[in-house]
Design a protein around this motif. Sequence first.
Motif, short mmCIF file in Angstrom:
data_model
loop_
_atom_site.label_atom_id
_atom_site.label_comp_id
_atom_site.label_asym_id
_atom_site.label_seq_id
_atom_site.Cartn_x
_atom_site.Cartn_y
_atom_site.Cartn_z
N ILE A 33 -11.95 6.03 -16.93
CA ILE A 33 -12.82 7.50 -16.87
C ILE A 33 -12.33 8.23 -15.65
CG2 ILE A 33 -14.82 8.80 -16.97
CD1 ILE A 33 -15.58 6.39 -18.53
N GLU A 34 -12.40 7.51 -14.66
CA GLU A 34 -12.10 8.09 -13.36
C GLU A 34 -10.83 7.98 -12.42
OE1 GLU A 34 -16.70 8.03 -11.47
OE2 GLU A 34 -15.74 6.14 -12.07
N GLY A 35 -9.99 7.31 -13.06
CA GLY A 35 -8.46 7.31 -12.41
C GLY A 35 -8.63 5.92 -11.30
N ASN A 36 -7.75 6.00 -10.42
CA ASN A 36 -7.53 4.91 -9.46
C ASN A 36 -8.91 4.67 -8.48
OD1 ASN A 36 -6.40 3.37 -7.10
ND2 ASN A 36 -4.69 3.39 -8.07
N GLN A 43 -3.93 11.46 -20.64
CA GLN A 43 -4.08 10.18 -20.51
C GLN A 43 -4.11 9.82 -19.09
OE1 GLN A 43 -1.41 7.01 -21.34
NE2 GLN A 43 0.11 8.80 -21.74
N ILE A 44 -4.84 8.75 -18.45
CA ILE A 44 -4.84 8.28 -17.18
C ILE A 44 -3.40 7.76 -16.94
CG2 ILE A 44 -5.78 6.53 -15.78
CD1 ILE A 44 -7.75 8.46 -16.28
N GLN A 45 -2.65 8.15 -15.77
CA GLN A 45 -1.64 7.83 -15.49
C GLN A 45 -1.53 6.21 -15.02
OE1 GLN A 45 1.40 9.85 -16.18
NE2 GLN A 45 -0.57 10.70 -17.36
N ASN A 46 -0.19 5.69 -14.87
CA ASN A 46 -0.18 4.24 -14.62
C ASN A 46 -0.54 3.98 -13.24
OD1 ASN A 46 1.64 3.63 -16.66
ND2 ASN A 46 3.15 4.03 -15.90
#
Length: 332
Positions: A268-271, A171-174
């Motif tokens: 999808i791409e994070g930060n 999963q995408i992290q915080n």
Amino acid sequence: MALRNTQLPAILFIICIWCGAISVSYGQANTDKKFQNQISASTINDNFLPPYQDYYFTNGLHLSYSRLVNSDFFLSNIMSGEQRKQILRFTLGQEIYTPRLIRAQTIANIDRPYAGYLFLTSTLDTFWRRQNYLQLGLTLGVIGPSAGGEQLQKKWHKWFGFPQPLGWQFQIQNLPVANINMDYKYSFPLSSSADIISNTGFRAGTAFNDLSAGAKLRLGDINAIDHSVATASQLQKKGKDTPADHHKKEWFVFLGVNNTFVLHNALIEGNTFDSTKQAYIKEAEPYLLTISGGFEYALPVVSWRLVMSQLSPEVKGGRRHNIVRVSMAVRF
């Protein structure tokens, strides 16, 4: 005995019909009142229709409170004109995203990251001259484990006997969400029972950056967009100058097309500013086409929306995806 996948949509449909019958009866008994507050709930899922699969945008729940405010609340000098109206809205939402194969445990079989998204959005909807609509909004929230997507999906699947997802380690992290949005709509009347509503807008911030444009055709017993279920704008004040269509029910079918040009999608791409801390990300498609159709119905006190949408692939190598939104709003 555990419920099969095909049983859940039927059960939810029966519950919606039952609640709808109660709401319609109540609404017919209160047609003479004016309402300045509204609460609404929406459930969004890809498991309402065949083939009852659970992937990509797998679940969403939105709860909203709306309040009619003074017409001079904001931008009164810029958007002056007859029939000016402003509605302040707060929406609390949670959404869950998964890859297509939720039983996969290797990166090679994960076509998009898992992601939980928890947010609070505040919007100000301004209507003027009965054909213009401008929404300005601010969203604050979090994407990642703190959003609770993993726990909710696993519990939901356990309760109803669905297969357990096995890849939430991808999963995408915080990451924090701080976004602004703008959406402008204009109604082009075709007849007393048809119009076309155009829309243009954008989102910008730490999580979502995109541009959008589209149009929707409505056919039926329609109201102007400053008092329509299409824009959640049925709230009104008491007064002799209230337009006649503010007192009648509304129903219509619609077909819409929306084009989105994606600059960044953190789900999808994070930060947006630093994706190196993410364990697993994918590349978002730069263009997204959404085709929607459905039915909307409103009485003075209650309204219902059923929206079925097909999305073009959101990730490189992904597939088209069908989702259904069912919404109910009650005014008081």
